[in-house]
Design an enzyme around this catalytic site. Structure first.
Site, short mmCIF file in Angstrom:
data_model
loop_
_atom_site.label_atom_id
_atom_site.label_comp_id
_atom_site.label_asym_id
_atom_site.label_seq_id
_atom_site.Cartn_x
_atom_site.Cartn_y
_atom_site.Cartn_z
N CYS A 53 -9.44 8.25 -34.91
CA CYS A 53 -9.95 9.58 -35.24
C CYS A 53 -9.94 9.71 -36.75
O CYS A 53 -9.69 8.72 -37.46
CB CYS A 53 -9.15 10.70 -34.55
SG CYS A 53 -7.44 10.88 -35.10
N ASN A 65 -5.69 10.07 -37.89
CA ASN A 65 -4.66 9.38 -37.11
C ASN A 65 -3.37 10.17 -37.00
O ASN A 65 -2.27 9.61 -36.95
CB ASN A 65 -4.40 7.98 -37.69
CG ASN A 65 -3.62 7.04 -36.76
OD1 ASN A 65 -2.90 6.17 -37.24
ND2 ASN A 65 -3.75 7.19 -35.47
N CYS A 102 -3.60 13.38 -34.97
CA CYS A 102 -3.81 14.32 -33.86
C CYS A 102 -4.32 13.59 -32.61
O CYS A 102 -3.56 13.27 -31.73
CB CYS A 102 -4.78 15.44 -34.25
SG CYS A 102 -4.22 16.49 -35.61
N ARG A 103 -5.62 13.33 -32.58
CA ARG A 103 -6.25 12.82 -31.37
C ARG A 103 -5.91 11.37 -31.07
O ARG A 103 -5.54 11.04 -29.94
CB ARG A 103 -7.77 12.98 -31.46
CG ARG A 103 -8.20 14.44 -31.53
CD ARG A 103 -9.65 14.58 -31.85
NE ARG A 103 -9.92 14.18 -33.24
CZ ARG A 103 -11.14 14.09 -33.76
NH1 ARG A 103 -12.21 14.35 -33.02
NH2 ARG A 103 -11.31 13.75 -35.02
N SER A 104 -6.05 10.48 -32.04
CA SER A 104 -5.83 9.06 -31.74
C SER A 104 -4.38 8.73 -31.40
O SER A 104 -4.15 7.92 -30.49
CB SER A 104 -6.37 8.15 -32.85
OG SER A 104 -5.81 8.44 -34.10
N ASP A 118 -11.38 17.84 -32.68
CA ASP A 118 -10.22 17.75 -33.56
C ASP A 118 -9.47 19.08 -33.56
O ASP A 118 -10.00 20.10 -34.00
CB ASP A 118 -10.69 17.41 -34.97
CG ASP A 118 -9.55 17.06 -35.91
OD1 ASP A 118 -8.37 17.26 -35.54
OD2 ASP A 118 -9.84 16.57 -37.03
#
Length: 153
Positions: free
Chosen positions: A9, A12, A14-16, A124
């Site tokens: 993302c 690196n 939050c999402r990933s 995000d």
């Protein structure tokens, strides 16, 4: 030989990392963790060395999923090492395709394409107030990673 997946993302944090933690949890539950190498990375270097956003960590803790990796930026080598590189949204995908060297072996895929509910974009949640967006991201990652594993496990 293990299969290698990388979740990417923007930063690196939050999402990933949520996707990485979910994938690690799922392969451990299935007893196939030795068949996979799993990591996550950022497109940009703003957060390199940092732990994930506190809201991401709290979301993972609420679901009893451990995580302790730190943010890193994607490297050209990653395109040669990993079999699958997952982006979280269309911008991630276009950046990944732009950055990929010509002889990249990695398949660049939108993680949300595996969502059985058809919720393709993992938004995000960084600029959101509170943790609702992080919970939504977690739920999407569970569905997408589970469906991917059914196909490729």
């Amino acid at each position: 030989m293990s299969k290698k997946v990388l979740f990417v993302c923007l930063g690196n944090i939050c999402r990933s990392p949520i996707a990485e933690a979910v994938f690690l949890h799922l392969i451990k539950e299935k007893g196939v963790q030795e068949e996979w190498d799993v990591d996550s990375a950022a497109l940009g270097g703003w957060h390199v060395g940092n732990l994930p956003d506190q809201r991401a960590m709290n979301t993972l803790r609420r679901h009893n999923i451990p995580y302790n990796n730190r943010a890193r930026q994607i490297h050209e080598d990653d395109f040669h090492i990993f079999d699958f590189i997952f982006g979280m949204d269309e911008n991630n995908i276009s950046s990944l395709k732009e950055d990929a060297p010509e002889n990249s072996k990695a398949k660049i895929l939108l993680l949300g394409d595996f969502d059985p509910q058809g919720d393709r974009i993992i938004k995000d949640p960084y600029y959101d107030t509170g943790s609702k967006g992080f919970e939504k991201c977690y739920q999407q990652c569970i569905r997408c990673c589970s469906a991917f594993l059914e196909q490729h496990g």
